[in-house]
Scaffold this active site. Sequence first.
Site, PDB file in Angstrom:
ATOM      1  N   GLU A  59      -1.080 -41.359  38.826  1.00 22.69           N
ATOM      2  CA  GLU A  59      -0.748 -40.308  37.867  1.00 22.69           C
ATOM      3  C   GLU A  59      -1.669 -40.384  36.653  1.00 22.69           C
ATOM      4  OE1 GLU A  59       1.929 -43.777  36.796  1.00 22.69           O
ATOM      5  OE2 GLU A  59       1.408 -42.813  38.665  1.00 22.69           O
ATOM      6  N   ASP A  79      -2.484 -40.733  31.184  1.00 23.67           N
ATOM      7  CA  ASP A  79      -1.423 -41.134  32.106  1.00 23.67           C
ATOM      8  C   ASP A  79      -0.195 -40.270  31.858  1.00 23.67           C
ATOM      9  OD1 ASP A  79      -0.513 -43.345  34.058  1.00 23.67           O
ATOM     10  OD2 ASP A  79       1.105 -43.256  32.588  1.00 23.67           O
ATOM     11  N   ILE A  80       0.351 -39.698  32.925  1.00 26.00           N
ATOM     12  CA  ILE A  80       1.560 -38.880  32.811  1.00 26.00           C
ATOM     13  C   ILE A  80       2.738 -39.805  32.542  1.00 26.00           C
ATOM     14  CG2 ILE A  80       3.100 -37.245  33.956  1.00 26.00           C
ATOM     15  CD1 ILE A  80       0.666 -36.393  35.689  1.00 26.00           C
TER      16      ILE A  80
END
Length: 141
Positions: free
Chosen positions: A56, A13-14
């Site tokens: 994301e 996950d960004i």
Amino acid sequence: MRQKHFLTLLIIDIDDFKKINDCYGHQQGDRILREVADVIQFNVREIDVCARYGGEEFAVVLPYADRRIGGMIAERLRKSISQIKGNFHGTTGITKVTVSIGVAVGPHDILDIHGLIHKADMAMYQAKKDGKNRISYSNVH
């Protein structure tokens, strides 16, 4: 997994992606997504499967990879992604692109794919809770 070979799942996950979109615009967010995808694809093995998993988030399936190999690949991804030039400025507190990565390994962590996804996802949330820009491993129960 049916054959009892190792299979590692990474959920990536960004970190602070909503803040990136809100402060720097969706074009910058889209560029970051493309670059993260490219870095992931470049840094995994030919037999690995990479996919965008959510807004994301990305998932990487690592066949025949135990916890040690999965951890090495996760760390290589974390370091490589942090080299992406974000062109961030201002007072947002964001200085570079970072990711939080959850790692789960089958068949040890769980015997079905839904359980493996859940374990990797929970490990990713633990990485976020522990401060972001890190890797967290599923607890074996």
